[in-house]
Design a protein around this motif. Structure first.
Motif, PDB file in Angstrom:
ATOM      1  N   PHE A  22       0.820  -1.209   0.000  1.00 41.94           N
ATOM      2  CA  PHE A  22       0.000   0.000   0.000  1.00 41.94           C
ATOM      3  C   PHE A  22       0.859   1.266   0.000  1.00 41.94           C
ATOM      4  CE2 PHE A  22      -3.639  -2.641   1.529  1.00 41.94           C
ATOM      5  CZ  PHE A  22      -4.568  -2.225   0.596  1.00 41.94           C
ATOM      6  N   LYS A  23       1.999   1.217   0.679  1.00 42.06           N
ATOM      7  CA  LYS A  23       2.875   2.386   0.720  1.00 42.06           C
ATOM      8  C   LYS A  23       3.388   2.751  -0.665  1.00 42.06           C
ATOM      9  CE  LYS A  23       4.517   1.873   5.489  1.00 42.06           C
ATOM     10  NZ  LYS A  23       5.687   1.557   6.361  1.00 42.06           N
ATOM     11  N   CYS A  24       3.500   1.762  -1.531  1.00 42.35           N
ATOM     12  CA  CYS A  24       4.006   1.991  -2.884  1.00 42.35           C
ATOM     13  C   CYS A  24       2.896   2.325  -3.879  1.00 42.35           C
ATOM     14  CB  CYS A  24       4.768   0.757  -3.371  1.00 42.35           C
ATOM     15  SG  CYS A  24       6.231   0.364  -2.390  1.00 42.35           S
ATOM     16  N   LEU A  25       1.664   2.382  -3.398  1.00 42.66           N
ATOM     17  CA  LEU A  25       0.518   2.600  -4.280  1.00 42.66           C
ATOM     18  C   LEU A  25      -0.095   3.964  -4.002  1.00 42.66           C
ATOM     19  CD1 LEU A  25      -1.415   1.338  -6.394  1.00 42.66           C
ATOM     20  CD2 LEU A  25      -2.721   0.401  -4.482  1.00 42.66           C
ATOM     21  N   SER A  26      -0.032   4.871  -4.962  1.00 44.52           N
ATOM     22  CA  SER A  26      -0.580   6.210  -4.767  1.00 44.52           C
ATOM     23  C   SER A  26      -2.097   6.164  -4.766  1.00 44.52           C
ATOM     24  CB  SER A  26      -0.108   7.152  -5.879  1.00 44.52           C
ATOM     25  OG  SER A  26      -0.709   6.795  -7.118  1.00 44.52           O
ATOM     26  N   ASP A  27      -2.722   7.192  -4.172  1.00 42.06           N
ATOM     27  CA  ASP A  27      -4.187   7.283  -4.166  1.00 42.06           C
ATOM     28  C   ASP A  27      -4.727   7.323  -5.586  1.00 42.06           C
ATOM     29  OD1 ASP A  27      -4.164   7.339  -1.416  1.00 42.06           O
ATOM     30  OD2 ASP A  27      -4.273   9.531  -1.287  1.00 42.06           O
ATOM     31  N   SER A  28      -4.049   8.058  -6.456  1.00 42.77           N
ATOM     32  CA  SER A  28      -4.502   8.199  -7.835  1.00 42.77           C
ATOM     33  C   SER A  28      -4.464   6.862  -8.569  1.00 42.77           C
ATOM     34  CB  SER A  28      -3.641   9.226  -8.567  1.00 42.77           C
ATOM     35  OG  SER A  28      -4.018   9.323  -9.918  1.00 42.77           O
TER      36      SER A  28
END
Length: 242
Positions: A22-28
């Motif tokens: 999740f840390k590597c996954l942006s909101d966008s």
């Protein structure tokens, strides 16, 4: 008619093995993956079981657009993004529904506010052409869970919904039952915790006409469709006139 259930969890409240993912996954990018799933599966109704607000707000904006097959949102009573004590990380753990503009005139939104415990025990019922459908988010196992489950069973007995679906936060070594209904998903795990937390109940007499799908790649590490710690789930009906 096709129904899709999606859980947009808080990125820090997830299975331990997914926190770095999740840390590597942006909101966008997370929003884009969810929109791609919605467009690929083309559901008539979406139940958002949890809404991590930075992502959910982007989805709202996109699906509320004037493009073809855009969606209308139905919120529980008093819906507001909630915040942690430090004022950051807005989130909401209720149930929000979205349905296609094309069926807007036939939909009635019925809020079911039950045992709101830190805004995590909620249901939302929709009525479409006289038939009811219920999205649920159960509380964590404990006394509140038992009370909530009793209320859901009572709703089912009184209202005869065609679908009851969502996150049941299943207690350990428990197999959930609702009189007169069958789960169309089967016993397979539906969460990154390797447990079955998600169910789709349909009336027993419709079991053979229900077509269900568990989309597991949305919770698999390294998958380009990853966005949640729950599978997405789908149910549609075969040869059934609505």
């Amino acid at each position: 008619m096709k129904f899709l259930s999606i859980n947009i969890n808080h990125p820090e409240k997830c299975a331990a093995n997914l926190k770095n993912e999740f840390k590597c996954l942006s909101d966008s990018e997370r929003k884009n993956r969810i929109i791609n799933l919605i467009r690929n599966k083309n559901p008539d109704v979406i139940f958002f079981i949890e809404q991590w607000y930075p992502v959910f707000s982007l989805i709202e904006e996109h699906l509320n657009s004037k493009e073809q097959n855009s969606y209308v949102f139905c919120y529980p009573q008093g819906f507001n993004p909630s915040f942690f004590k430090d004022g950051t990380y807005p989130s909401y753990a209720g149930v929000v529904a979205a349905f296609k503009n094309s069926i807007f005139s036939s939909v009635s939104c019925k809020d079911g506010t039950l045992w709101i415990k830190e805004k995590s025990a909620k249901w939302l019922s929709l009525e479409i052409d006289g038939k009811k459908y219920l999205g649920v988010h159960y509380p964590q196992p404990g006394p509140e869970w038992n009370g909530f489950h009793t209320a859901v069973k009572s709703f089912a007995k009184t209202n005869n919904p065609f679908v009851i679906m969502g996150d049941f936060n299943t207690p350990k070594n428990c197999s959930i039952k609702i009189d007169g209904y069958k789960d169309v998903l089967g016993p397979e795990p539906t969460s990154a915790f390797n447990t079955k937390l998600d169910y789709i109940f349909v009336p027993s007499e419709l079991f053979c006409k229900a077509n269900a799908e568990i989309i597991t790649d949305v919770m698999n590490q390294g998958n380009h469709n990853f966005f949640s710690d729950h599978s997405a789930t789908i149910v549609s009906f075969i040869n059934l006139s609505f």
